[in-house]
Design a protein around this motif. Structure first.
Motif, PDB file in Angstrom:
ATOM      1  N   SER A 294      52.213  87.332  44.631  1.00 49.80           N
ATOM      2  CA  SER A 294      51.928  86.067  45.304  1.00 49.80           C
ATOM      3  C   SER A 294      51.247  86.405  46.625  1.00 49.80           C
ATOM      4  N   THR A 295      49.942  86.652  46.524  1.00 49.39           N
ATOM      5  CA  THR A 295      49.143  87.069  47.673  1.00 49.39           C
ATOM      6  C   THR A 295      48.031  86.063  47.926  1.00 49.39           C
ATOM      7  N   TYR A 296      47.470  86.116  49.113  1.00 43.54           N
ATOM      8  CA  TYR A 296      46.362  85.213  49.421  1.00 43.54           C
ATOM      9  C   TYR A 296      45.129  85.569  48.602  1.00 43.54           C
ATOM     10  N   ALA A 297      44.952  86.838  48.305  1.00 43.45           N
ATOM     11  CA  ALA A 297      43.810  87.237  47.479  1.00 43.45           C
ATOM     12  C   ALA A 297      43.931  86.648  46.073  1.00 43.45           C
ATOM     13  N   GLU A 298      45.129  86.693  45.508  1.00 44.05           N
ATOM     14  CA  GLU A 298      45.328  86.124  44.180  1.00 44.05           C
ATOM     15  C   GLU A 298      45.214  84.602  44.205  1.00 44.05           C
ATOM     16  N   ARG A 299      45.743  83.987  45.243  1.00 44.86           N
ATOM     17  CA  ARG A 299      45.560  82.534  45.394  1.00 44.86           C
ATOM     18  C   ARG A 299      44.086  82.164  45.388  1.00 44.86           C
TER      19      ARG A 299
END
Length: 368
Positions: free
Chosen positions: A70-75
């Motif tokens: 749950s990372t900003y890159a994945e978001r």
């Protein structure tokens, strides 16, 4: 009077828990006028989930495997997929991190998020917030959203087939709802109705877990659905979500989660389940409160379920002193929820509590 605002985020727009709940997904999509959806799923859980996931014959559906965090890159990756394909909803099928990253993507786009949990290890499927991590696995912060999750469909049979250790971790995480909410709420000069509801829900978490957990875990062993199992998964997801949903910062987290958050900075902890680290954090918090009597009452429950009572139990007994100092400092950074507890809690207070707990549990091992 409260010293900060309290906003109620009590529940998803719609919640349905019943065997066969997933089969209703096409009807819910039609009712909501959704035509083009992104379905985000994991790998291991999907091997079981795909057999229960309904055919979406009346909508355009694209399936995407999430990258494990749950990372900003994945978001942002999921946001780009949805924007490129002009999608109108995102469906999360999996555990807490899939739910969190999908909620985060939906919040950016202001689109509905629908969650079909395969685990009951946190209340992530219920709550309109995401716990965000960096690429190394260290927790960054909680992002709280203005919109509730659109729909939550729980099929108890799906969760019955999930790994037992993940339900145990969920029990540890949910047990913290009582100890964290109680220490905060008891320090307030008065309670609003919202906070009273949060307090009641927190007590229900503790009472249900202590009463029904063992029977629920037997159900998993036998792969036979029973009332205790359904109570536990709804306690972990629904009742646990209500504590923070109604209490906001006064019911969400205190010392136990600050200990968890600090431990995530240590690479040796990244393989440990969230709920297990929180369960350990409960005991550290109770040491800080000098509530050794409560620890003694909890230890048999921890032992029966296999929850960790010490760094030793988590395989962390050899952590260097400087690492423990760093963890203590991280747990007491100004933004951390440990400061919702009464009194001044410093890094030295946390470090001493961790060492006292370790010494106490070591003595118990020697005298067994």
């Amino acid at each position: 009077m409260l010293n900060k605002e309290l906003i109620v985020r009590g529940a998803p727009q719609e919640y349905f828990c019943q065997v066969g709940a997933w089969d209703t997904l096409p009807t819910h999509l039609e009712r909501r006028g959704l035509k083009n959806v992104l379905v985000v799923r994991g790998n291991a859980s999907w091997e079981v989930a795909k057999n229960k996931f309904p055919v979406l014959s009346t909508v355009t559906s694209t399936f995407e495997v999430y990258n494990g965090g749950s990372t900003y890159a994945e978001r942002d990756r999921l946001v780009a997929i949805m924007e490129t394909n002009k999608m109108d909803a995102i469906i999360a099928v999996g555990g807490g991190k899939i739910a969190d990253v999908c909620k985060a993507a939906a919040a950016v786009l202001r689109l509905p998020v629908i969650i079909l949990p395969t685990l009951a290890s946190t209340c992530a499927a219920y709550t309109p917030l995401s716990v965000m991590y960096d690429e190394a696995g260290a927790m960054i912060r909680y992002d709280v959203f203005a919109s509730s999750n659109a729909l939550l469909l729980i099929d108890p049979e799906m969760i019955l087939d999930s790994p037992k250790e993940l339900l145990v971790a969920g029990i540890g995480d949910t047990l913290a709802k009582w100890y964290e909410a109680d220490v905060i709420i008891n320090s307030l000069p008065s309670k609003s109705v919202e906070i009273e509801i949060a307090h009641i829900a927190a007590k229900m978490c503790r009472d249900n877990l202590l009463q029904f957990s063992e029977e629920a875990l037997v159900a998993m062993d036998k792969q036979e659905l029973n009332e205790a199992f359904v109570k536990i998964i709804e306690t972990n997801i629904l009742v646990g979500g209500m504590v923070g949903g109604f209490g906001d910062d006064y019911g969400r987290c205190a010392g136990a989660h600050s200990i968890h958050d600090a431990l995530t900075m240590v690479p040796e902890t990244h393989h440990l389940l969230h709920g297990n680290k929180v369960a350990y954090g409960i005991l550290v918090q109770l040491v800080i409160e000098n509530r050794w009597d409560e620890i003694e009452q909890l230890l048999p429950f921890y032992s029966k379920l296999g929850l960790p009572t010490s760094l030793y139990d988590m395989g962390l007994a050899t952590l260097a002193d400087e690492t423990l100092v760093a963890v203590s400092k991280r747990a007491t950074e100004p933004h951390e929820t440990i400061h919702m507890m009464p009194g001044e809690i410093t890094a030295d207070v946390v470090l001493n509590a961790m060492k006292q707990l370790e010494d106490s549990m070591a003595m118990k091992r020697v005298t067994k």
